[in-house]
Design an enzyme around this catalytic site. Structure first.
Site, PDB file in Angstrom:
ATOM      1  N   SER A  55       0.823  -1.225   0.000  1.00 31.31           N
ATOM      2  CA  SER A  55       0.000   0.000   0.000  1.00 31.31           C
ATOM      3  C   SER A  55       0.848   1.262   0.000  1.00 31.31           C
ATOM      4  CB  SER A  55      -0.898   0.035   1.233  1.00 31.31           C
ATOM      5  OG  SER A  55      -1.642  -1.145   1.325  1.00 31.31           O
ATOM      6  N   GLU A  63      -4.294 -17.441  -0.640  1.00 33.63           N
ATOM      7  CA  GLU A  63      -4.293 -17.761   0.779  1.00 33.63           C
ATOM      8  C   GLU A  63      -5.648 -17.518   1.417  1.00 33.63           C
ATOM      9  OE1 GLU A  63      -2.552 -19.623   2.531  1.00 33.63           O
ATOM     10  OE2 GLU A  63      -4.303 -19.119   3.711  1.00 33.63           O
TER      11      GLU A  63
END
Ligand SMILES: Cc1cc2nc3c(=O)[nH]c(=O)nc-3n(C[C@H](O)[C@H](O)[C@H](O)COP(=O)(O)OP(=O)(O)OC[C@H]3O[C@@H](n4cnc5c(N)ncnc54)[C@H](O)[C@@H]3O)c2cc1C
Length: 386
Positions: A129, A244
């Site tokens: 980010s 995941e």
């Protein structure tokens, strides 16, 4: 479909439970039970104990130190760690970076890094980010320009969890500003001791330091630290974010927190009795129990039904969304039950029941990280609309 654990799975659960009972240090358990976030030293110590058994990286191949556990066994292991409660294997190393290296890394990168990731000899953090690039991650701007056998990296990452504890960061960087935004990104491993890196803390609403800004000012990174091909880093990122989903619902965490809520309510005097005898509260417990069980069954259906996994985005979004809602509800309930006794005296560990109000505050972040709840709802809406 038989939605019960098989005898072999039940036996595995018992094996894990016995291992944790024997090896988990009592002080580590007590801190987590009271609602403190895991400390670095505890996570490292515990992960090394798990690693002796191959359970630090349970789904990895044995040749890299894993135990090659299947999805259900892995879920059982996570549930039992949450239930104890014990620190979970360090997510950036084990769940995120390890599988990316196995799929896209060179043999040298795998050989060098994987054992260190499993044993937490190196602590990685995740540099994805940036200010203005979160949900729209592909718009990231941190630049990496090729200069001989190095990249020169400049830019900024934000919300980098545990960067202040980390040795290395895996980062998405822009290597081709001319290309379509997903096509000009590369995946780099960067040593945080490199000259030109500044890690600045962000204190969160619970008063703790989990998060950071990381600044790169002409940082030289060897080209050998590129994972996969140049400008193909988006493939690594999609794989990392998408592969995941096993424990995404955090059922074990919900159950452990609800158990603790019961424990705190049984210690709390109300009038001439105990809070646990309050009928309204007991109804809340029963309803949350049922919701957790429903989430667990949904999680099992997801793992056991190949067609459900093919519809991964929608199913995974339901698990993330509902799991987070429950976590937040249970944390709010805990803070309510504890009342002023859940307030932390800053810098001390001397609350009556543990820092339950700060925990509640921090649980609000769960609907932001790992994909915001609004984005999950967008995915669901698109799936339903077609
Ligand atoms: C506690 C915490 C830990 C984190 N740890 C890490 C880390 O270790 N490494 C890392 O790289 N990042 C980390 N993050 C960052 C996290 O991934 C981002 O915060 C997240 O992706 C949201 O991005 P943003 O903050 O830029 O918000 P934005 O994307 O700007 O979103 C702002 C608001 O707009 C909404 N919104 C955005 N797009 C849409 C859309 N298409 N439809 C509907 N609503 C939309 C969002 O839901 C949100 O409510 C962490 C965040 C938190 C809170």
């Amino acid at each position: 479909m038989d939605l019960r654990l098989s005898p072999a799975e039940e036996a595995f659960r018992a094996e894990v439970r016995a291992f944790i009972a024997e090896r988990l240090p009592a002080d580590m358990r007590a801190r987590l039970r009271a609602g403190h976030p895991p400390r670095k030293e505890d996570t490292v110590k515990w992960q090394r104990i798990l690693n002796e058994r191959g359970w630090a990286a349970p789904h990895w191949p044995k040749k890299y130190g894993g135990a090659e556990l299947g999805q259900m066994e892995r879920l059982i292991l996570m549930d039992e760690l949450y239930r104890a409660p014990a620190p979970l294997p360090q997510v950036f190393n084990v769940t995120m970076l390890g599988p990316v290296l196995m799929r896209y890394g060179t043999p040298e990168q795998c050989q060098h890094f994987l054992p260190k990731l499993a044993n937490l000899d190196l602590w990685f953090c995740q540099g994805f980010s940036e200010p203005g690039s979160g949900s729209d991650l592909a718009s990231l701007r941190t630049a990496a320009k090729r200069d001989g056998d190095h990249y020169v990296v400049s830019g900024q990452k934000i919300w980098t969890t545990t960067a202040h504890w980390a040795d290395w960061i895996f980062a998405l960087v822009r290597t081709n500003p001319e290309a379509r935004k997903q096509e000009g990104i590369s995946f780099l491993l960067i040593d945080l001791k490199s000259p030109g890196i500044t890690v600045r803390p962000i204190l969160s609403i619970d008063g703790d330091h989990h998060l950071n800004e990381v600044f790169f000012d002409d940082v030289r990174v060897p080209v050998t630290n590129l994972v996969g091909e140049e400008n193909k880093g988006w493939d690594c990122a999609k794989f990392l974010l998408g592969n995941e989903r096993t424990g995404i619902a955090n059922v074990g965490l919900c159950r452990e927190r609800l158990d603790y809520a019961r424990e705190v309510a049984s210690r709390t005097v109300q009038g001439s009795g105990k809070l646990i005898d309050d009928v309204k509260l007991r109804t809340e417990f029963a309803s949350l129990d049922a919701e957790i069980r429903a989430l667990e069954v949904t999680n099992w259906r997801f793992l056991l039904t190949p067609s459900a996994q093919a519809e991964l985005p929608a199913f995974a979004s339901i698990l993330k969304l509902k799991g987070v809602e429950l976590q937040q509800e249970i944390n709010a309930l805990l803070a309510r039950i504890a009342g002023p006794n859940g307030l932390e005296k800053r810098g001390k560990d001397d609350t009556v029941h543990g820092p339950l109000t700060p925990r509640y505050f921090y649980s609000r972040a769960a609907s932001i990280y790992g994909g915001t709840s609004e984005v999950q709802k967008d995915i669901l809406a698109k799936t339903i609309v077609g």
